[in-house]
Enzyme design. Structure first.
Site, PDB file in Angstrom:
ATOM      1  N   HIS A 198       5.970  52.445  59.238  1.00 56.75           N
ATOM      2  CA  HIS A 198       4.644  51.864  59.542  1.00 56.75           C
ATOM      3  C   HIS A 198       3.550  53.044  59.892  1.00 56.75           C
ATOM      4  O   HIS A 198       3.761  54.135  60.564  1.00 56.75           O
ATOM      5  CB  HIS A 198       4.586  50.911  60.593  1.00 56.75           C
ATOM      6  N   THR A 242       1.230  43.702  55.290  1.00 56.66           N
ATOM      7  CA  THR A 242       2.429  43.340  55.409  1.00 56.66           C
ATOM      8  C   THR A 242       2.762  41.836  55.328  1.00 56.66           C
ATOM      9  O   THR A 242       3.827  41.275  54.831  1.00 56.66           O
ATOM     10  CB  THR A 242       3.215  44.062  56.802  1.00 56.66           C
ATOM     11  N   GLU A 249       8.546  48.903  54.612  1.00 53.54           N
ATOM     12  CA  GLU A 249       7.289  49.234  54.962  1.00 53.54           C
ATOM     13  C   GLU A 249       6.763  50.359  54.380  1.00 53.54           C
ATOM     14  O   GLU A 249       7.154  51.553  54.313  1.00 53.54           O
ATOM     15  CB  GLU A 249       7.275  49.300  56.483  1.00 53.54           C
TER      16      GLU A 249
END
Length: 604
Positions: free
Chosen positions: A394, A281, A239
């Site tokens: 994230h 994502t 991420e």
């Protein structure tokens, strides 16, 4: 002055669009001013038929709606460099879980968009007793004249574009922002609503014979076939990992010591780019597994989950692989449960399959996630393909103080500091995972891939990250924003190597199939390990090919922009990019046809 309320309304509306361009650093030229004036005239000139006492309140309401849409577009643009679309309605339910990241996009000055409401309210107050005795017939004629003027100003440039067969109008635009610059604010949003209605009713979805033939060229000469012994495939999506953190040292500390060390054991691709768009994502997952481009607005996961794709898990499944996705969050987040099943994953291990304790940020920390995932892999029948989506790094990069291991003196941006802390944590998790795989004899024979899904979202030119990276010119800013790490370990690789070949996420699936001696089907990418250079296309029509980077000028007609040399980091001969412009546009349109019109259902 007659109809002063309407002329003030026009000035305020145009001023707000100009303010949008200031806040977003987007273009605003004379042609754009004219097309926006035309759009406002066409949209609101009907109100001139009404008496001022009624019209003023309607115009006030219109200013409020205009401000609401503009401020929403501003926040969306800051994150995606794109505008809102009606197709995003399917994504609204996903926003709550990532709202913390979007809150960082809001600035106090943005509420200036609503300042004009006070000005117009004062106008209403001071003109409340002023009567207008103009006969209705005259008001109708006046309103009709203004409408006609607006239509002429709006249609004339479009007619010219059509007559010149400009691609964005004749064959369809590949970029929302080009439509915005060509149609204006209200023109873009009006056309977007019309396209949304057309899509909902199935209008214009038929595939032409020419399109069928073009898609069929992507079909392999031979079907995918299983061989006697195939390696396990382990793919890990990291991420918000961008290439700038690889080999980066801060105060003599390596940000990613474990990934740095893996360059001795894996193939490392420093000239590798993410191609995500608004789906971020989910786009990275889709591009990587399907070798197609993201859609122009929103996410394939939420809009086209039932359409047909020839994706990596499905192809490997046909070749005898067990296929499993692993993501320690809610199963239906971004519609993953439906989409994973549709593209060929037999199993999806989600939040319920992982420990409840140890949450960092929005989900289970990556150390526990990787450890549990390796344990789950041990129980899978071989050969298997496992696709793991990490989450600790994230946005907004929340991490407990006790896990902050880097000394970051000299950095002022708290969000950037936390980004480095989370990246450092995930890097440690990768080191533990590799150690676990080796200990359990799951490393040497496997094909292992680590890659970044997209950038950090912290690369704005005025931001601390870009300033410390000296990313002041377009090629440097492009690399900072688009490069993400890619590590590939073919089975039983003896020595790591740095591979300078350029490529993007669209090339990962073809590269894996190449290493497995399989043929890709209906994929637009190509192997990163063959002899041919790869073109890496981005959603706005930009591309990287060998030593050049093309940046389109979306305010102009398609094909206009700047061609840069990545070696000299300066503009070069435009002819070096001309062939790639056509190829990039063709690739994006072909991808859109396959996705949005479910073309593979027709051709197979």
């Amino acid at each position: 002055m007659k109809d002063i309320d309407y002329w003030v309304y026009l000035v305020l509306s145009l001023s707000k669009i100009y303010l949008f361009s200031v806040f977003t650093a987007s273009a605003f030229n004379f042609n754009f001013f004219v097309i926006n004036l035309a759009g406002i005239l066409v949209l609101t000139s009907w109100s001139l038929v009404l008496k001022p006492q009624v019209r003023r309140w309607i115009l006030l309401a219109s200013l409020f709606l205009h401000s609401t849409l503009l401020i929403s577009d501003t926040w969306y643009y800051r994150y995606f460099e794109d505008l809102l679309s009606i197709s995003l309605l399917s994504d609204i339910g996903q926003m709550g879980d990532v709202g913390g990241g979007f809150m960082t996009l809001i600035e106090a000055k943005d509420f200036l968009f609503f300042g004009d409401l006070l000005l117009f309210a004062f106008l209403i107050f001071f003109t409340r007793t002023k009567a207008d005795n103009t006969p209705l017939r005259n008001r109708r004629m006046w309103a009709g004249s203004v409408t006609a003027l607006g239509l002429v100003l709006f249609i004339a440039p479009l007619a010219s574009s059509y007559a010149n067969e400009e691609d964005w109008l004749v064959e369809g635009s590949i970029s929302n922002m080009r439509e915005y610059y060509q149609l204006g604010f209200w023109g873009y949003h009006g056309a977007d609503v019309a396209k949304g209605i057309a899509a909902a009713t199935g209008f214009g979805e038929e595939i032409t014979q020419a399109e069928k033939l073009e898609i069929e060229t992507l079909k392999p000469e031979e079907p995918v076939a299983a061989t006697a012994k195939q390696p396990n495939v382990i793919m890990v999506q990291l991420e918000s990992f961008q290439t700038s953190v690889i080999d980066q040292q801060i105060n003599k500390q390596e940000v990613t010591p474990n990934l740095n060390a893996l360059k001795q054991e894996m193939l490392y691709f420093p000239s590798f780019y993410h191609q995500t768009h608004e789906g971020r994502t989910s786009d990275a997952e889709f591009i990587t597994n399907s070798s197609l481009h993201p859609v122009k607005s929103g996410s394939v996961y939420t809009q086209y989950a039932d359409n047909e794709f020839e994706a990596l898990p499905g192809l490997l499944k046909k070749a005898g692989y067990e296929t499993a996705a692993m993501h320690a969050f809610e199963k239906d987040f971004w519609n993953r449960d439906d989409f994973y099943k549709n593209i060929g994953f037999n199993q999806f291990f989600s939040k319920k399959d992982f420990p409840d304790d140890g949450v960092i940020g929005m989900a289970l920390n990556d150390k526990e996630f990787f450890s549990t995932s390796v344990s789950l892999m041990e129980d899978l029948p071989e050969p298997y393909y496992t696709f793991m989506v990490a989450l600790t790094s994230h946005t907004p990069y929340d991490i407990p103080d006790e896990e902050k291991r880097l000394e970051l003196t000299g950095y002022e941006d708290q969000l950037l500091q936390n980004y480095y802390h989370t990246v450092h944590y995930v890097d440690a998790a990768i080191g533990l995972m590799v150690e676990d795989l080796k200990k359990k004899d799951m490393w040497d024979d496997a094909l292992v891939v680590f890659y970044g899904d997209h950038d950090s979202g912290l690369n704005a030119p005025e931001g601390e990250l870009a300033q410390k990276a000296d990313a002041e010119i377009a090629p440097d800013a492009f690399r900072l924003d688009r490069q993400v790490p890619l590590f590939i370990k073919p089975p039983n690789l003896k020595q790591g190597e740095v591979v300078e070949a350029g490529g993007g996420q669209i090339d990962i699936a073809p590269t894996i199939l190449d290493l497995l001696n399989m043929k890709p089907a209906y994929m637009l990418g190509q192997s990163l390990l063959d002899e041919e250079p790869n073109i890496t296309v981005f959603r706005n029509g930009a591309f990287q090919y060998e030593d050049v980077y093309y940046e389109p000028d979306l305010t102009q007609t398609a094909g206009e922009g700047i061609c840069y040399s990545l070696e000299t980091r300066s503009p070069t001969n435009f002819a070096d990019c001309e062939k790639g412009i056509e190829q990039a546009t063709k690739q994006l349109r072909l991808s859109d046809t396959i996705i949005e019109r479910n073309a593979l259902e027709t051709v197979e």
